[in-house]
Design an enzyme around this catalytic site. Structure first.
Site, PDB file in Angstrom:
ATOM      1  N   ASN A   3       0.857  -1.190   0.000  1.00  0.00           N
ATOM      2  CA  ASN A   3       0.000   0.000   0.000  1.00  0.00           C
ATOM      3  C   ASN A   3       0.902   1.252   0.000  1.00  0.00           C
ATOM      4  OD1 ASN A   3      -2.254   1.893   1.904  1.00  0.00           O
ATOM      5  ND2 ASN A   3      -2.650   1.114  -0.125  1.00  0.00           N
ATOM      6  N   HIS A  25       6.889   5.855   1.427  1.00  0.00           N
ATOM      7  CA  HIS A  25       7.677   4.656   1.092  1.00  0.00           C
ATOM      8  C   HIS A  25       8.651   4.965  -0.058  1.00  0.00           C
ATOM      9  CE1 HIS A  25       3.965   2.566   2.714  1.00  0.00           C
ATOM     10  NE2 HIS A  25       4.918   1.961   3.381  1.00  0.00           N
ATOM     11  N   LYS A  79       9.059   7.781  11.204  1.00  0.00           N
ATOM     12  CA  LYS A  79       7.637   7.808  11.578  1.00  0.00           C
ATOM     13  C   LYS A  79       7.358   6.709  12.614  1.00  0.00           C
ATOM     14  CE  LYS A  79       3.006   7.660  10.636  1.00  0.00           C
ATOM     15  NZ  LYS A  79       2.733   6.339  11.107  1.00  0.00           N
TER      16      LYS A  79
END
Ligand code: PAF
Length: 279
Positions: free
Chosen positions: A28, A33, A146
């Site tokens: 996803n 990313h 994160k």
């Protein structure tokens, strides 16, 4: 880009590669990313990505079945980034028999913050990361800030096991309004998406108070939690910790200017968001 699901084939394909840069993901894929792939490219060659939704790190009431799976779109994004191999094992490829051996992080690091609210999560992460490292044999691997606690746990694990993989930290990729990109943002309704940047704003407020000399951290955390509750959030924690070991700072640490980070996890509707900010 070669898409490989079998461990043996992957090893054949990567045999002799000494500078592989690896980015493990659960798919996803979003810009966050892709920024990890770009950082990986700066640190090694070839770049190998993996997509594997790892059952071991999901609790019984978490979103394993619902976790967004967008394989075709992910492949197109990785091709554009020049990724050399995508390792996309099935559960049978990676766990052909029940994974009875586990890697377990130390309690003080693994059972605090996220570990307190998601028991077993980090053991699931470290177990799959060791297995993925064993399959890919990377020289470096990139993890996002994160997931600050995950990054620290993986880095400590790699160091303590003397794994030949250096862990590279990537800055958090944010939308223009400050919301950290996350696969789980797609669960937010339009109204929740508009509210979501309040989490990062709250972290900034806490960080600014600390920077301006307000060192009553218990009160700062409480005030920030109350503010989120008033806006309709259900916070699990907002916590100021030492960057070095993610433990609460003592008065002495605070007086000596110990580097800190403020970390938060909070639910907005059904979506649980996490974020952090180095102070
Ligand atoms: O951060 C993630 O996406 C996952 O925890 C990881 C590192 C790919 C392990 O499953």
């Amino acid at each position: 880009m070669k898409i490989i699901s079998s461990i043996d084939e992957l090893r054949d394909q990567l045999r002799g590669q000494l500078r592989t840069a690896f980015v493990p993901t659960m798919g996803n894929l979003h810009e966050g990313h892709l920024s990890l792939m770009r950082l990986a490219r700066k640190h090694g060659d070839p770049v190998v990505a993996s997509i594997f939704v790892n059952r071991l790190q999901f609790g019984p009431n978490e979103d394993f079945d619902k976790y967004p799976r967008t394989f075709q779109a992910d492949v197109e994004k990785l091709e554009k980034e020049g990724v050399y191999v995508l390792f996309a094992p099935t559960e049978k490829d990676l766990y052909p028999e029940p994974q009875e051996f586990r890697v377990r992080p130390p309690d003080d690091l693994g059972n605090t913050l996220e570990g307190e609210f998601r028991p077993g999560f980090f053991a699931g992460v470290t177990t799959v990361v060791v297995k993925l490292f064993s399959c890919v044999g990377p020289r470096v691997a990139v993890f996002g800030k994160k997931d600050y606690q995950q990054l620290m746990i993986v880095r400590n694990m790699s160091r303590q096991f003397a794994l030949p993989t250096e862990i590279i930290a990537a800055e958090t990729y944010r939308a223009e309004d400050g919301l950290a990109l996350s696969s789980r943002n797609m669960y937010l309704s339009a109204e929740e998406r508009a509210e979501a940047p309040a989490l990062f704003r709250t972290l900034n407020e806490v960080a600014n108070e600390v920077r301006s000399g307000q060192l009553d951290i218990f009160n700062l955390e409480k005030k920030a939690m109350t503010k989120l509750v008033e806006r309709g959030w259900k916070p699990d924690y907002i916590s100021i910790r030492k960057r070095v070991d993610l433990q609460p700072p003592s008065a002495g640490d605070l007086a000596q200017g110990e580097p800190l980070v403020v970390l938060a996890a909070a639910k907005l509707g059904v979506t649980r968001l996490i974020d952090n900010l180095e102070i």
